[in-house]
Design a protein around this motif. Structure first.
Motif, PDB file in Angstrom:
ATOM      1  N   GLY A  49       0.985  -1.459  -0.399  1.00 36.62           N
ATOM      2  CA  GLY A  49       0.225   0.082   0.032  1.00 36.62           C
ATOM      3  C   GLY A  49       0.952   1.451  -0.147  1.00 36.62           C
ATOM      4  N   GLN A  50      -0.209   2.433  -0.036  1.00 34.71           N
ATOM      5  CA  GLN A  50       0.876   4.022  -0.186  1.00 34.71           C
ATOM      6  C   GLN A  50       1.629   4.393   1.092  1.00 34.71           C
ATOM      7  N   TYR A  51       2.657   4.429   1.140  1.00 37.08           N
ATOM      8  CA  TYR A  51       3.675   5.137   2.310  1.00 37.08           C
ATOM      9  C   TYR A  51       5.015   6.120   2.263  1.00 37.08           C
ATOM     10  N   TYR A  52       5.186   6.133   3.816  1.00 37.70           N
ATOM     11  CA  TYR A  52       5.601   7.395   3.839  1.00 37.70           C
ATOM     12  C   TYR A  52       7.185   7.152   2.842  1.00 37.70           C
ATOM     13  N   ASP A  53       7.387   8.057   1.664  1.00 40.24           N
ATOM     14  CA  ASP A  53       8.201   7.116   0.355  1.00 40.24           C
ATOM     15  C   ASP A  53       9.621   8.380   1.161  1.00 40.24           C
ATOM     16  N   ARG A  54       9.029   9.719   1.733  1.00 42.28           N
ATOM     17  CA  ARG A  54      10.026  10.655   2.326  1.00 42.28           C
ATOM     18  C   ARG A  54      11.102   9.654   3.239  1.00 42.28           C
ATOM     19  N   GLU A  55      10.270   9.420   3.850  1.00 46.19           N
ATOM     20  CA  GLU A  55      11.545   9.110   5.108  1.00 46.19           C
ATOM     21  C   GLU A  55      12.751   8.126   4.506  1.00 46.19           C
ATOM     22  N   SER A  56      13.962   8.085   5.352  1.00 45.88           N
ATOM     23  CA  SER A  56      14.800   7.277   5.018  1.00 45.88           C
ATOM     24  C   SER A  56      14.994   5.999   5.615  1.00 45.88           C
ATOM     25  N   LEU A  57      14.918   5.725   5.968  1.00 47.63           N
ATOM     26  CA  LEU A  57      14.868   4.083   6.856  1.00 47.63           C
ATOM     27  C   LEU A  57      13.871   3.482   6.465  1.00 47.63           C
ATOM     28  N   ASP A  58      13.686   2.717   6.585  1.00 52.50           N
ATOM     29  CA  ASP A  58      13.284   1.484   5.966  1.00 52.50           C
ATOM     30  C   ASP A  58      11.875   1.458   7.308  1.00 52.50           C
ATOM     31  N   ILE A  59      12.887   1.264   9.148  1.00 50.56           N
ATOM     32  CA  ILE A  59      12.350   1.341   9.177  1.00 50.56           C
ATOM     33  C   ILE A  59      10.706   2.103   9.257  1.00 50.56           C
ATOM     34  N   ASN A  60      11.010   3.993   8.881  1.00 43.92           N
ATOM     35  CA  ASN A  60      10.259   4.536   9.169  1.00 43.92           C
ATOM     36  C   ASN A  60       9.216   5.348   7.505  1.00 43.92           C
ATOM     37  N   ARG A  61       9.711   4.308   6.795  1.00 44.14           N
ATOM     38  CA  ARG A  61       8.881   3.731   5.861  1.00 44.14           C
ATOM     39  C   ARG A  61       7.132   3.147   5.814  1.00 44.14           C
ATOM     40  N   LYS A  62       6.966   3.615   6.562  1.00 50.79           N
ATOM     41  CA  LYS A  62       4.845   2.801   6.621  1.00 50.79           C
ATOM     42  C   LYS A  62       4.528   3.060   6.558  1.00 50.79           C
ATOM     43  N   LEU A  63       3.180   2.159   5.962  1.00 54.26           N
ATOM     44  CA  LEU A  63       1.861   3.025   5.591  1.00 54.26           C
ATOM     45  C   LEU A  63       1.356   4.464   5.744  1.00 54.26           C
ATOM     46  N   THR A  64       0.494   4.392   5.040  1.00 53.93           N
ATOM     47  CA  THR A  64      -0.074   5.861   5.399  1.00 53.93           C
ATOM     48  C   THR A  64      -1.519   5.168   5.977  1.00 53.93           C
ATOM     49  N   ASP A  65      -2.279   5.860   6.493  1.00 60.72           N
ATOM     50  CA  ASP A  65      -3.494   5.529   6.936  1.00 60.72           C
ATOM     51  C   ASP A  65      -4.285   4.819   5.245  1.00 60.72           C
ATOM     52  N   LEU A  66      -4.445   6.116   4.444  1.00 59.84           N
ATOM     53  CA  LEU A  66      -4.711   5.251   2.751  1.00 59.84           C
ATOM     54  C   LEU A  66      -4.353   3.802   2.828  1.00 59.84           C
ATOM     55  N   GLY A  67      -2.600   3.927   2.365  1.00 56.45           N
ATOM     56  CA  GLY A  67      -1.988   3.000   2.277  1.00 56.45           C
ATOM     57  C   GLY A  67      -2.693   1.350   2.539  1.00 56.45           C
ATOM     58  N   ARG A  68      -2.679   1.712   4.351  1.00 53.95           N
ATOM     59  CA  ARG A  68      -3.960   0.797   5.355  1.00 53.95           C
ATOM     60  C   ARG A  68      -5.181   0.244   4.620  1.00 53.95           C
ATOM     61  N   GLU A  69      -5.821   1.343   4.064  1.00 53.33           N
ATOM     62  CA  GLU A  69      -7.391   1.129   3.778  1.00 53.33           C
ATOM     63  C   GLU A  69      -7.087   0.421   2.303  1.00 53.33           C
TER      64      GLU A  69
END
Length: 284
Positions: free
Chosen positions: A101-121
């Motif tokens: 799903g959609q994720y926070y792609d501007r984060e540099s570390l993979d652990i912080n590149r989590k799904l957004t609320d839209l991505g979870r939906e």
């Protein structure tokens, strides 16, 4: 073909269509090719394809996996070898590739590149779609990257009895230099060397015809990444793999490939997201 032409001629007399109409009917005869008995439509007579299908692309033809007998082998050993060659796959493998799903792609570390609320939906909608499809899912495989794991978590909650495993080979990366080159995405050469070998290894691990011992068709769900999926599609269909970047995939979309027992591969869906409301669909 002679019998077919006779039937068409008979129909033209009965129903009154012209010779040109008859030719048109012949022209839509399906083109089909097998290894030993090529069949052509009227428009492609004496035509050879520019690229022929490699049936042994996965190196699992019986002659490739069964050791031949030595020249000094006994008649019984030679007979056993011939019997082994007759043991061929009968099941089809279905591989359902899910982009995360959609994720926070501007984060540099993979652990912080989590799904957004839209991505979870989106992942929730994809999981519901898989439930509605009601196939006998075999297992769930996912990349070890955070966004893929979170997507798989949401899907797995809706298919809780499904065996699950993770694989580092499925992590996102640069599979092969694209053609034409991208104007705004230019990884270093060493990234292609490193990622390309790993993603190709993932393809060889998961894409092959069924083993002869497999009696029923299998349906495997693989949650991973856009670059990986696009490369898999090109490789599986024996298209130039350098063309992977010409394909675009929506988040949490479904790409369905199947592998027949004889080594033929087909694509049922590519980046399917029509089950989502329009306002839930995203690419970036």
């Amino acid at each position: 073909m002679k019998r077919l032409l006779q039937k068409i001629y008979h129909c033209s007399k009965v129903y009154g269509f012209t010779a040109a109409g008859a030719v048109a009917i012949v022209g839509i005869v399906i083109y089909e090719r097998s290894r030993n008995n090529p069949v052509f439509s009227s428009w492609t007579t004496n035509h050879d394809p520019s690229v022929k299908w490699d049936y042994n692309w996965d190196k699992r033809e019986p002659e490739s996996v069964i050791k031949p007998p030595k020249e000094t082998a006994t008649d019984d050993e030679k007979l056993q070898y011939k019997e082994k060659l007759k043991k061929v796959p009968t099941a089809t493998r279905h591989i359902i590739l899910i982009r995360h799903g959609q994720y926070y792609d501007r984060e540099s570390l993979d652990i912080n590149r989590k799904l957004t609320d839209l991505g979870r939906e989106q992942a929730q909608l994809t999981g519901a779609r898989l439930v509605d499809m009601n196939y006998p899912w075999s297992k769930l495989i996912c990349s070890t990257m955070t966004r893929a794991q979170e997507t798989a978590d949401i899907i797995h909650k809706q298919l809780p009895d499904l065996p699950r495993e993770e694989c580092d080979l499925l992590r996102e990366g640069a599979p092969i230099p694209p053609e034409p080159p991208s104007g705004n995405w230019r990884p270093e050469k060493q990234q292609f060397y490193k990622d390309g070998a790993r993603i190709e290894a993932a393809f060889r691990k998961y894409f092959h015809r069924a083993d002869p011992e497999q009696t029923n068709d299998s349906y495997e769900i693989v949650v991973c990444h856009a670059n990986v999926i696009r490369y898999f599609v090109c490789r599986a269909l024996q298209f130039p793999p350098e063309g992977w970047l010409r394909i675009s995939l929506n988040h949490a979309s479904i790409t369905w490939l199947y592998i027949r027992p004889n080594g033929r591969v087909g694509l049922r869906t590519l980046g399917e997201a029509g089950f989502m409301p329009v306002n839930k669909v995203s690419v970036l």
